[in-house]
Design a protein around this motif. Structure first.
Motif, PDB file in Angstrom:
ATOM      1  N   UNK A  31       6.481   3.170 -61.475  1.00 15.32           N
ATOM      2  CA  UNK A  31       6.141   3.077 -62.898  1.00 15.32           C
ATOM      3  C   UNK A  31       4.799   3.754 -63.188  1.00 15.32           C
ATOM      4  N   UNK A  32       4.755   4.433 -64.342  1.00 11.54           N
ATOM      5  CA  UNK A  32       3.554   5.136 -64.784  1.00 11.54           C
ATOM      6  C   UNK A  32       3.264   4.775 -66.232  1.00 11.54           C
ATOM      7  N   UNK A  33       2.018   4.482 -66.565  1.00 13.18           N
ATOM      8  CA  UNK A  33       1.690   4.223 -67.977  1.00 13.18           C
ATOM      9  C   UNK A  33       1.744   5.520 -68.781  1.00 13.18           C
ATOM     10  N   UNK A  48       9.319   1.803 -74.604  1.00 13.60           N
ATOM     11  CA  UNK A  48       9.377   3.030 -73.824  1.00 13.60           C
ATOM     12  C   UNK A  48       8.788   2.773 -72.438  1.00 13.60           C
ATOM     13  N   UNK A  49       9.334   3.441 -71.442  1.00 12.35           N
ATOM     14  CA  UNK A  49       8.819   3.321 -70.091  1.00 12.35           C
ATOM     15  C   UNK A  49       8.856   4.661 -69.392  1.00 12.35           C
ATOM     16  N   UNK A  68      10.240  10.770 -65.488  1.00 12.41           N
ATOM     17  CA  UNK A  68      11.389  10.175 -66.156  1.00 12.41           C
ATOM     18  C   UNK A  68      10.874   9.240 -67.243  1.00 12.41           C
ATOM     19  N   UNK A  69      11.303   9.455 -68.483  1.00 10.31           N
ATOM     20  CA  UNK A  69      10.896   8.611 -69.613  1.00 10.31           C
ATOM     21  C   UNK A  69      12.165   8.044 -70.238  1.00 10.31           C
ATOM     22  N   UNK A  70      12.171   6.730 -70.472  1.00 14.21           N
ATOM     23  CA  UNK A  70      13.348   6.097 -71.064  1.00 14.21           C
ATOM     24  C   UNK A  70      12.929   5.126 -72.151  1.00 14.21           C
ATOM     25  N   UNK A  71      13.898   4.790 -72.995  1.00 13.09           N
ATOM     26  CA  UNK A  71      13.675   3.773 -74.012  1.00 13.09           C
ATOM     27  C   UNK A  71      14.959   2.984 -74.192  1.00 13.09           C
ATOM     28  N   UNK A  72      14.816   1.738 -74.658  1.00 15.20           N
ATOM     29  CA  UNK A  72      15.955   0.866 -74.846  1.00 15.20           C
ATOM     30  C   UNK A  72      16.275   0.090 -73.585  1.00 15.20           C
ATOM     31  N   UNK A  73      17.424  -0.579 -73.615  1.00  8.92           N
ATOM     32  CA  UNK A  73      17.867  -1.388 -72.476  1.00  8.92           C
ATOM     33  C   UNK A  73      19.306  -1.033 -72.130  1.00  8.92           C
ATOM     34  N   UNK A  74      19.689  -1.298 -70.910  1.00  5.33           N
ATOM     35  CA  UNK A  74      21.059  -1.020 -70.488  1.00  5.33           C
ATOM     36  C   UNK A  74      22.050  -1.841 -71.313  1.00  5.33           C
TER      37      UNK A  74
END
Length: 132
Positions: free
Chosen positions: A18-20, A29-30, A50-56
């Motif tokens: 994980x990266x801020x 966002x993560x 890798x940047x993502x948003x939302x949930x599975x």
């Protein structure tokens, strides 16, 4: 004349750090630094931002920039960069990806084409539609 062919490159994720994201607060966002090992079709490794948003469960999307270094079964080797992403899951029709023109080194100089992550019973793979 350009030649187009398809390569299926099996991989496994070997790192997930994980990266801020500076200036972005909250859990919407993560970002991670992802590392992969390529084991078939292309043998090598990669690092991806890798940047993502939302949930599975509720819906999500991702975007990634990945630098792949490896060797093909025909002996050609080098590195190249891929931009890829999807909504929901890489197998859904929104999945996309492209080798970034001009990023190839070694035998991969001049490499171009599409790139899409797919999943099957053997696990994940990148399917490259290469133009050389």
């Amino acid at each position: 004349m350009d030649t187009t062919h398809t390569i299926t490159a099996r991989f496994e994720v070997t790192g997930w750090e994980p990266e801020p994201l500076a200036g972005l607060e909250g859990d919407w966002v993560g970002a991670v630094v992802m590392r992969k090992r390529y084991t078939d079709g292309l043998v090598g490794e990669s690092v991806a931002h890798f940047v993502s948003s939302g949930t599975e469960e509720g819906g999500r999307g991702y975007l990634a920039v990945e630098r792949i270094t490896g060797e093909l079964t025909d002996g050609r080797s080098g590195s190249f960069t891929v931009h890829h992403g999807a909504l929901q899951h890489p197998d859904d029709p929104s999945a996309f990806g492209w080798i970034v023109p001009g990023t190839g080194t070694g035998d991969f100089a001049g490499l171009a084409g599409g790139a899409r992550i797919v999943h099957d019973e053997a696990g994940p793979s990148f399917v490259f539609s290469l133009t050389t």
